[in-house]
Structures are given as structure tokens and as C-alpha cells.
Write a protein that holds these residues in place. Structure first.
Motif, mmCIF file in Angstrom:
data_model
loop_
_atom_site.group_PDB
_atom_site.id
_atom_site.type_symbol
_atom_site.label_atom_id
_atom_site.label_comp_id
_atom_site.label_asym_id
_atom_site.label_seq_id
_atom_site.Cartn_x
_atom_site.Cartn_y
_atom_site.Cartn_z
ATOM 1 N N SER A 34 41.570 70.112 17.251
ATOM 2 C CA SER A 34 40.236 69.895 16.699
ATOM 3 C C SER A 34 40.321 69.275 15.308
ATOM 4 C CB SER A 34 39.454 71.222 16.624
ATOM 5 O OG SER A 34 39.297 71.784 17.913
ATOM 6 N N ILE A 35 41.265 69.771 14.496
ATOM 7 C CA ILE A 35 41.448 69.217 13.147
ATOM 8 C C ILE A 35 42.016 67.810 13.225
ATOM 9 C CG2 ILE A 35 42.745 69.470 10.987
ATOM 10 C CD1 ILE A 35 42.513 72.497 11.374
ATOM 11 N N LEU A 38 39.685 64.849 13.785
ATOM 12 C CA LEU A 38 38.833 64.407 12.677
ATOM 13 C C LEU A 38 39.232 63.033 12.161
ATOM 14 C CD1 LEU A 38 38.480 67.748 10.671
ATOM 15 C CD2 LEU A 38 36.771 66.676 12.154
ATOM 16 N N LEU A 41 37.140 59.940 13.034
ATOM 17 C CA LEU A 41 35.912 59.588 12.323
ATOM 18 C C LEU A 41 36.101 58.300 11.534
ATOM 19 C CD1 LEU A 41 34.889 63.131 10.977
ATOM 20 C CD2 LEU A 41 33.866 61.877 12.888
ATOM 21 N N ASP A 43 37.055 57.659 8.493
ATOM 22 C CA ASP A 43 36.434 57.650 7.162
ATOM 23 C C ASP A 43 37.500 57.689 6.072
ATOM 24 O OD1 ASP A 43 37.357 60.184 7.581
ATOM 25 O OD2 ASP A 43 35.505 61.217 7.023
ATOM 26 N N GLU A 46 38.925 61.222 4.836
ATOM 27 C CA GLU A 46 38.246 62.130 3.914
ATOM 28 C C GLU A 46 37.958 63.488 4.554
ATOM 29 O OE1 GLU A 46 34.114 62.343 1.265
ATOM 30 O OE2 GLU A 46 34.819 60.425 2.084
ATOM 31 N N THR A 47 37.352 63.481 5.727
ATOM 32 C CA THR A 47 37.022 64.741 6.411
ATOM 33 C C THR A 47 38.290 65.469 6.848
ATOM 34 O OG1 THR A 47 34.991 63.712 7.250
ATOM 35 C CG2 THR A 47 35.675 65.768 8.273
ATOM 36 N N PHE A 48 39.251 64.706 7.339
ATOM 37 C CA PHE A 48 40.516 65.301 7.779
ATOM 38 C C PHE A 48 41.219 65.978 6.614
ATOM 39 C CE2 PHE A 48 45.139 64.941 8.168
ATOM 40 C CZ PHE A 48 45.358 65.625 9.355
ATOM 41 N N ASN A 49 41.248 65.342 5.459
ATOM 42 C CA ASN A 49 41.918 65.913 4.291
ATOM 43 C C ASN A 49 41.244 67.191 3.817
ATOM 44 O OD1 ASN A 49 44.137 64.263 3.894
ATOM 45 N ND2 ASN A 49 43.023 62.778 2.660
ATOM 46 N N VAL A 50 39.909 67.256 3.919
ATOM 47 C CA VAL A 50 39.192 68.474 3.536
ATOM 48 C C VAL A 50 39.621 69.633 4.441
ATOM 49 C CG1 VAL A 50 36.927 69.593 3.476
ATOM 50 C CG2 VAL A 50 37.192 67.276 2.582
ATOM 51 N N ALA A 51 39.683 69.367 5.746
ATOM 52 C CA ALA A 51 40.093 70.390 6.710
ATOM 53 C C ALA A 51 41.549 70.792 6.494
ATOM 54 C CB ALA A 51 39.888 69.895 8.136
#
Length: 222
Positions: A34-35, A38, A41, A43, A46-51
């Protein structure tokens, strides 16, 4: 204590531990894939790094990580011991035994597939887990997405990862349903559902894992 020890060293006990740890590792794969998904996306990670940053710094996740490694080690040890136990119980193969008529090749090759997955896992930890942990404990910035993009520029790395997740797929194809069966969770109505879910899980999860290095190498994700 002797009764408890015997329960976990007997053939049935070892199968139970294999099934239990197998289900635990399957649940981990759901989170992991799931991670990883990401990155699609697109992007710039950005979203992957947050997760990834949350997974690397959250104290609960880090404690669960210890359980994950313990589960992996226990799963491997029990598999080795169970194989040795089975071989010792039947040192000579039956003269007219035709395993290909009674089982699939991947169900008979779980040891080989497991070994390939272990080799892949060591490489995976070296590439991604270790740099992340070094950054966490040295309080350095670490761009996990950028690290992934850099690593998957090499074709040989991409090939190894794809072969690794293909091995994972075949391992799951037998292990998913087998884990439920080993735990005694058989039901006339639900067992066919578990088998169907297991097949789709064994196909979809490895495909998502494989698409990540392929997409990065081909420049679909930047």
C-alpha cells in the motif's frame, strides 16, 4: 514446559507456527504494498516520502518492526526444521510416487522459492531499510523516493527485484491458502473464498511490487 516445547517442536506444532507467522507476514505485505503504491501518484515522491518518514520514525511501527523480523526468522527456522523433519521421517522416496500428479510444482518447491525470496530480502534491506535506519539514528535527512529512483536506474537490479517478487508470488500462491488450512480455519462455504482471494492476492501484490522498479527504470515515474 516440556509439553509446551513438544507442541512447538512436533510436526504439527511447527506447521502451526509456520501458518501463524505466514499470516502475520501476509498482513505486513498489505501495508508494504500500500505504501509502495503511493509512488504511482507521480508527485515526485512527496506522498510516498511522508508515509516512509512516518514508518521510519513512529515508535509503534519501530516496535512492530522487531516483531516483523522475529516473524521472518521464526518462519524461516520452522520451514528448515519442518523440511528436515519430513526428510528424516521418509529417507527414501516411494518407488511409484508421482508428485506432479498430486500437487503443483510451486507447492513442491517452497524451499527453493523461500531461499530466492530470502536472497531478495537481503538485497532489499541493504538498498532501502539500512539507509533509512542510518538516517533515523544519525538524525540526517533521507529522501527515500530519491534513493529508490537512483537504485532502479540499474537494469540488473530491476531484473533481480522482478525475479524476487515472481518468487514471492508463487510462494504466496501455495502459502496463502495453506496458512489458513494449517490454522484449522476450514469451512465448506468460506474455504473456496479464501482460495480465490489467495490467488488474486498472489497475483496483484507481486505485480504492484514489480511495477515499481519497472516504471522507474522506464521513466514512467520521475
Amino acid at each position: 514446559m516440556s509439553s509446551l516445547s513438544k507442541a512447538f517442536t512436533s510436526s504439527i506444532g511447527r506447521k502451526f507456527v509456520m501458518g501463524l507467522t505466514g499470516l502475520f507476514l501476509i498482513s505486513f505485505l498489505v501495508v508494504h504494498v500500500s505504501i509502495n503504491a503511493l509512488i504511482f501518484l507521480n508527485d515526485s515522491g512527496e506522498t510516498f516520502n511522508v508515509a516512509a518518514d512516518f514508518m521510519g520514525h513512529n515508535i509503534v511501527i519501530r516496535i512492530m518492526e522487531i516483531g516483523l523480523f522475529a516473524g521472518i526468522i521464526l518462519h524461516i527456522v520452522q520451514a528448515i526444521m519442518l523440511t528436515a523433519q519430513n526428510n528424516a521421517a521418509r529417507p527414501e522416496k516411494y518407488a511409484y510416487n508421482k508428485p506432479q500428479a498430486n500437487s503443483t510444482w510451486y507447492s513442491r518447491s517452497m524451499g527453493l522459492l523461500g531461499t530466492l525470496i530470502l536472497m531478495f530480502l537481503v538485497l532489499h534491506l541493504y538498498h532501502f531499510w539500512w539507509p533509512t535506519k542510518v538516517a533515523v539514528y544519525t538524525h540526517q535527512e533521507h529522501n527515500t523516493f530519491q534513493n529508490i529512483v537512483m537504485i532502479f536506474q540499474e537494469l540488473w537490479v530491476v531484473v533481480i527485484y522482478v525475479l524476487g517478487v515472481i518468487s514471492l508470488g508463487y510462494h504466496l500462491l501455495h502459502g496463502f491458502q495453506s496458512s489458513f488450512q494449517t490454522m484449522g480455519w476450514n469451512h465448506k462455504k468460506w474455504t473456496p473464498v479464501v482460495k480465490t482471494v489467495g490467488v488474486w492476492f498472489s497475483i496483484i501484490v507481486p505485480i504492484i511490487f514489480a511495477l515499481m522498479p519497472i516504471s522507474i527504470y522506464l521513466g514512467w515515474i520521475s
